[in-house]
Design an enzyme around this catalytic site. Structure first.
Site, short mmCIF file in Angstrom:
data_model
loop_
_atom_site.label_atom_id
_atom_site.label_comp_id
_atom_site.label_asym_id
_atom_site.label_seq_id
_atom_site.Cartn_x
_atom_site.Cartn_y
_atom_site.Cartn_z
N GLU A 33 0.84 -1.21 0.00
CA GLU A 33 0.00 0.00 0.00
C GLU A 33 0.87 1.25 0.00
O GLU A 33 2.06 1.22 0.32
CB GLU A 33 -0.94 0.01 1.20
CG GLU A 33 -0.21 0.02 2.53
CD GLU A 33 -1.01 0.67 3.65
OE1 GLU A 33 -1.48 1.79 3.45
OE2 GLU A 33 -1.11 0.04 4.72
N LYS A 167 -3.94 -1.71 14.14
CA LYS A 167 -3.18 -0.68 14.86
C LYS A 167 -3.65 -0.59 16.31
O LYS A 167 -4.84 -0.62 16.59
CB LYS A 167 -3.30 0.66 14.14
CG LYS A 167 -2.44 0.64 12.87
CD LYS A 167 -2.48 1.96 12.16
CE LYS A 167 -3.84 2.19 11.59
NZ LYS A 167 -4.02 1.78 10.23
N1 PSU Z 1 -0.62 0.77 8.99
C1 PSU Z 1 0.50 1.51 9.19
N2 PSU Z 1 0.48 2.82 8.83
C2 PSU Z 1 -0.61 3.38 8.20
C3 PSU Z 1 -1.77 2.58 7.95
C4 PSU Z 1 -1.72 1.30 8.38
O1 PSU Z 1 1.50 0.98 9.69
O2 PSU Z 1 -0.56 4.54 7.83
C5 PSU Z 1 -2.95 3.13 7.18
C6 PSU Z 1 -3.47 2.02 6.26
O3 PSU Z 1 -3.45 2.53 4.95
C7 PSU Z 1 -4.88 1.77 6.73
C8 PSU Z 1 -5.25 3.14 7.18
O4 PSU Z 1 -5.71 1.28 5.71
O5 PSU Z 1 -4.09 3.56 7.90
C9 PSU Z 1 -6.52 3.14 7.99
O6 PSU Z 1 -7.01 4.45 8.03
P1 PSU Z 1 -8.52 4.70 8.54
O7 PSU Z 1 -8.47 4.33 9.99
O8 PSU Z 1 -8.75 6.18 8.29
O9 PSU Z 1 -9.39 3.82 7.72
#
Ligand code: PSU
Ligand code: MN
Length: 315
Positions: A33, A167
């Site tokens: 990603e 996370k």
């Molecule tokens: N994992 C990481 N760093 C990130 C993310 C995930 O180590 O920046 C990102 C991924 O792209 C994930 C996103 O899909 O955060 C989720 O964001 P949200 O909670 O706004 O959906």
């Protein structure tokens, strides 16, 4: 010689020449990603990491397909200049699955999250994706119903995602419940504990565990022989205990970060990058090192799984 090519059943999606070739040869390919590069890591380290992750995939005998949308074109597999743009352009948007169509229609550029990347990778025919930690149910869900689109997209997408759990800024038990409800398979890699992203163990168990990449490929094959509607398989791969963030430091700084986000009224798409950056800053980079250790391990494992998957008989 081939050149860039659209995906036949998704003509908006463009494959790089290398990825088009690799898929045609049924060579192992790993999707990566771009949100983690553009919005999850500080500059200029992010460019170094983007290159390093591609290198880890190549060293393991697979081809890296970094995914992003550039000038309205969803791209699977980026050239060197395109990777630089992802790391350096401060105007890049953050694109989840639902943002893809407006981005295409308006010619916008953006980095793709897990949901955006998984969708585009699956359209391209890529089965394995390596990342850091998934999005999920945010703490405080009872007042602000913030649940990452990663979960619902993965519930209907045929892809194996290697990650260090979700996370730890999230409500981990609530996210595990949602994964169960959505019917998304979760297997621990070499562990029966659900990893905690920066931490080896989130404190929650997992029901299934496997010991090697070949067993993951066997689970994927079993998904296929069962048939039915498509859903993702999550391979939860913990960061090693020596490389994790000190759990006491993690808990303390995370509590501060959540309080600061609340005070400043940060919400929506901005909350994840805000919390990750806060942790990096207030742990003097220790959380960043743990994050990177997790991502490196995940990408290496994703490549090993892709190699086993491509090598299975009848593929
Ligand atoms: N994992 C990481 N760093 C990130 C993310 C995930 O180590 O920046 C990102 C991924 O792209 C994930 C996103 O899909 O955060 C989720 O964001 P949200 O909670 O706004 O959906
Ligand atoms: Mn959200």
């Amino acid at each position: 010689m081939t050149s860039e090519r659209s995906v036949p059943h998704s003509p908006a999606v463009v494959l790089s020449e290398e990825i088009a070739d690799a898929l045609a040869r049924r060579a192992p390919v790993v999707a990566l990603e771009s949100t983690i590069i553009a919005h999850g890591l500080p500059r200029p380290r992010n460019l170094q990491v983007a290159r390093e992750l591609e290198g880890i995939v190549r060293d393991a005998g697979a081809v890296p397909a970094t995914v992003a949308v550039l000038d309205g074109v969803p791209r699977v597999g980026l050239g060197k200049d395109q990777v630089e743009r992802i790391a350096e352009d401060p105007a890049l948007r953050k694109l989840g699955f639902r943002d893809l169509a407006p981005a295409v229609a308006t010619g916008a550029s953006g980095a793709t999250t897990v949901s955006g990347t998984a969708f585009l990778a699956a359209r391209a025919g890529i089965r394995v994706f390596g990342t850091g930690g998934l999005g999920g149910v945010h703490r405080g869900w009872v007042t602000v119903q913030d649940e990452s689109a990663d979960l619902s997209l993965l519930a209907r997408t045929w892809i194996t995602v290697v990650c260090a759990g979700v996370k730890s800024i999230l409500d981990v038990p609530a996210t595990l419940q949602r994964l169960e409800t959505l019917g998304i398979g979760v297997i621990g890699f070499g562990t029966d504990r659900f990893p905690g992203f920066y931490l080896t163990d989130s404190g929650e168990p997992v029901d299934w565990s496997v010991a090697d990449p070949g067993q993951v490929a066997a689970v994927m094959a079993a998904q296929d022989t069962l048939g039915g509607h498509h859903s993702a398989l999550i391979v939860a791969n913990p960061v090693s205990p020596e490389l994790q963030l000190d759990p006491e430091l993690h808990d303390r700084v995370l509590a501060e970060a959540l309080a600061a986000a609340d005070r400043e009224g940060v919400s929506g798409q901005a909350i994840t990058p805000y919390l990750l950056a806060y942790l990096t800053d207030r742990t003097s980079g220790a959380s960043l090192e743990a994050n990177l250790a997790a991502v490196r391990g995940n990408v290496a494992l994703a490549a090993a799984i892709a190699v086993r998957w491509a090598g299975r008989s009848g593929a």
